[in-house]
Design a protein around this motif. Structure first.
Motif, PDB file in Angstrom:
ATOM      1  N   GLY A 170      -7.511   8.093 -11.874  1.00 30.96           N
ATOM      2  CA  GLY A 170      -6.247   8.019 -11.154  1.00 30.96           C
ATOM      3  C   GLY A 170      -6.396   7.617  -9.704  1.00 30.96           C
ATOM      4  O   GLY A 170      -5.438   7.206  -9.073  1.00 30.96           O
ATOM      5  N   GLY A 171      -7.569   7.719  -9.177  1.00 32.32           N
ATOM      6  CA  GLY A 171      -7.768   7.439  -7.765  1.00 32.32           C
ATOM      7  C   GLY A 171      -7.612   5.983  -7.363  1.00 32.32           C
ATOM      8  O   GLY A 171      -6.959   5.678  -6.366  1.00 32.32           O
ATOM      9  N   LEU A 172      -8.178   5.086  -8.127  1.00 31.90           N
ATOM     10  CA  LEU A 172      -8.143   3.676  -7.741  1.00 31.90           C
ATOM     11  C   LEU A 172      -6.723   3.124  -7.739  1.00 31.90           C
ATOM     12  O   LEU A 172      -6.299   2.480  -6.773  1.00 31.90           O
ATOM     13  N   LEU A 173      -5.976   3.379  -8.793  1.00 33.27           N
ATOM     14  CA  LEU A 173      -4.606   2.857  -8.846  1.00 33.27           C
ATOM     15  C   LEU A 173      -3.741   3.472  -7.756  1.00 33.27           C
ATOM     16  O   LEU A 173      -2.915   2.783  -7.143  1.00 33.27           O
ATOM     17  N   PRO A 178      -5.173  -9.810 -18.192  1.00 37.03           N
ATOM     18  CA  PRO A 178      -6.403  -9.988 -17.418  1.00 37.03           C
ATOM     19  C   PRO A 178      -7.600  -9.326 -18.087  1.00 37.03           C
ATOM     20  O   PRO A 178      -7.454  -8.344 -18.822  1.00 37.03           O
ATOM     21  N   THR A 179      -8.756  -9.890 -17.829  1.00 39.48           N
ATOM     22  CA  THR A 179     -10.003  -9.281 -18.282  1.00 39.48           C
ATOM     23  C   THR A 179     -10.810  -8.894 -17.049  1.00 39.48           C
ATOM     24  O   THR A 179     -10.585  -9.424 -15.951  1.00 39.48           O
ATOM     25  N   TYR A 180     -11.757  -8.004 -17.259  1.00 40.56           N
ATOM     26  CA  TYR A 180     -12.573  -7.563 -16.131  1.00 40.56           C
ATOM     27  C   TYR A 180     -13.342  -8.730 -15.521  1.00 40.56           C
ATOM     28  O   TYR A 180     -13.273  -8.966 -14.319  1.00 40.56           O
ATOM     29  N   LEU A 181     -14.067  -9.468 -16.345  1.00 39.00           N
ATOM     30  CA  LEU A 181     -14.927 -10.533 -15.818  1.00 39.00           C
ATOM     31  C   LEU A 181     -14.141 -11.658 -15.146  1.00 39.00           C
ATOM     32  O   LEU A 181     -14.518 -12.121 -14.073  1.00 39.00           O
ATOM     33  N   ALA A 182     -13.060 -12.081 -15.756  1.00 41.46           N
ATOM     34  CA  ALA A 182     -12.312 -13.223 -15.219  1.00 41.46           C
ATOM     35  C   ALA A 182     -11.407 -12.854 -14.053  1.00 41.46           C
ATOM     36  O   ALA A 182     -11.219 -13.663 -13.145  1.00 41.46           O
ATOM     37  N   ASN A 183     -10.852 -11.648 -14.056  1.00 43.18           N
ATOM     38  CA  ASN A 183      -9.807 -11.336 -13.086  1.00 43.18           C
ATOM     39  C   ASN A 183     -10.092 -10.142 -12.190  1.00 43.18           C
ATOM     40  O   ASN A 183      -9.843 -10.198 -10.987  1.00 43.18           O
ATOM     41  N   ILE A 184     -10.580  -9.048 -12.760  1.00 39.72           N
ATOM     42  CA  ILE A 184     -10.711  -7.809 -11.994  1.00 39.72           C
ATOM     43  C   ILE A 184     -11.972  -7.792 -11.141  1.00 39.72           C
ATOM     44  O   ILE A 184     -11.931  -7.407  -9.961  1.00 39.72           O
ATOM     45  N   HIS A 226       0.321  -9.403  -6.208  1.00 40.85           N
ATOM     46  CA  HIS A 226      -0.105  -9.958  -7.494  1.00 40.85           C
ATOM     47  C   HIS A 226      -1.491  -9.448  -7.901  1.00 40.85           C
ATOM     48  O   HIS A 226      -1.771  -9.297  -9.092  1.00 40.85           O
ATOM     49  N   LYS A 227      -2.353  -9.148  -6.944  1.00 41.93           N
ATOM     50  CA  LYS A 227      -3.666  -8.591  -7.285  1.00 41.93           C
ATOM     51  C   LYS A 227      -3.532  -7.149  -7.758  1.00 41.93           C
ATOM     52  O   LYS A 227      -4.195  -6.727  -8.697  1.00 41.93           O
ATOM     53  N   ILE A 228      -2.671  -6.396  -7.102  1.00 42.70           N
ATOM     54  CA  ILE A 228      -2.408  -5.021  -7.513  1.00 42.70           C
ATOM     55  C   ILE A 228      -1.820  -5.010  -8.923  1.00 42.70           C
ATOM     56  O   ILE A 228      -2.245  -4.233  -9.785  1.00 42.70           O
ATOM     57  N   ASP A 229      -0.877  -5.895  -9.167  1.00 37.69           N
ATOM     58  CA  ASP A 229      -0.267  -6.003 -10.501  1.00 37.69           C
ATOM     59  C   ASP A 229      -1.310  -6.367 -11.552  1.00 37.69           C
ATOM     60  O   ASP A 229      -1.252  -5.880 -12.686  1.00 37.69           O
ATOM     61  N   MET A 230      -2.250  -7.211 -11.182  1.00 39.17           N
ATOM     62  CA  MET A 230      -3.299  -7.619 -12.110  1.00 39.17           C
ATOM     63  C   MET A 230      -4.141  -6.413 -12.523  1.00 39.17           C
ATOM     64  O   MET A 230      -4.423  -6.219 -13.715  1.00 39.17           O
ATOM     65  N   VAL A 231      -4.527  -5.577 -11.562  1.00 35.48           N
ATOM     66  CA  VAL A 231      -5.323  -4.389 -11.875  1.00 35.48           C
ATOM     67  C   VAL A 231      -4.500  -3.426 -12.735  1.00 35.48           C
ATOM     68  O   VAL A 231      -4.999  -2.858 -13.704  1.00 35.48           O
ATOM     69  N   ASN A 232      -3.240  -3.247 -12.396  1.00 38.74           N
ATOM     70  CA  ASN A 232      -2.366  -2.388 -13.206  1.00 38.74           C
ATOM     71  C   ASN A 232      -2.227  -2.921 -14.635  1.00 38.74           C
ATOM     72  O   ASN A 232      -2.292  -2.152 -15.598  1.00 38.74           O
ATOM     73  N   ASN A 233      -2.051  -4.237 -14.793  1.00 44.53           N
ATOM     74  CA  ASN A 233      -1.945  -4.845 -16.122  1.00 44.53           C
ATOM     75  C   ASN A 233      -3.234  -4.641 -16.918  1.00 44.53           C
ATOM     76  O   ASN A 233      -3.198  -4.341 -18.113  1.00 44.53           O
ATOM     77  N   TRP A 234      -4.357  -4.812 -16.241  1.00 44.74           N
ATOM     78  CA  TRP A 234      -5.660  -4.625 -16.894  1.00 44.74           C
ATOM     79  C   TRP A 234      -5.783  -3.198 -17.446  1.00 44.74           C
ATOM     80  O   TRP A 234      -6.176  -2.999 -18.589  1.00 44.74           O
TER      81      TRP A 234
END
Length: 113
Positions: A75-78, A34-40, A98-106
């Protein structure tokens, strides 16, 4: 006649129990790069910035790439998005996994913009 009603009721019960209430959003495939602009950014906009923005007034602000990256690095956001429902953020309930996983992957991929 009674036996037919019982069979029909049993079949109806099985049909109802086999249905799932997942929305398309909940069963979407997680992007592995994932990228910030497209996904996060869309995830933050939909789930976080109503409160965590200059308009919402709740810090940390999560409006920009740098804001979100800093919140993850601290560390706070995750921690907040990975917490069980009712214990983290967003307050309205846990985001779909899946959204949480996306942020973790990013974050794990080095915060690509």
């Amino acid at each position: 006649m009674r036996a037919i009603k019982i069979v029909m009721l049993a079949v109806a019960g099985m049909v109802v129990m086999s249905c799932e209430s997942n929305t398309y959003d909940e069963v979407s495939v997680v992007t592995t790069n994932p990228t910030y602009l497209a996904n996060i950014k869309p995830i933050m906009s939909a789930n976080c910035t109503s409160c965590h923005s200059s308009d919402g007034g709740q810090q940390p602000y999560l409006e920009t790439y740098d804001d979100v990256k800093t919140a993850v690095e601290s560390g706070g956001l995750l921690d907040e998005i990975n917490a069980p429902s009712g214990q983290g953020m967003p307050e309205i309930g846990r985001m779909p996994q899946h959204k949480i996983d996306m942020v973790n992957n990013w974050a794990n991929n080095g915060f690509p913009n």
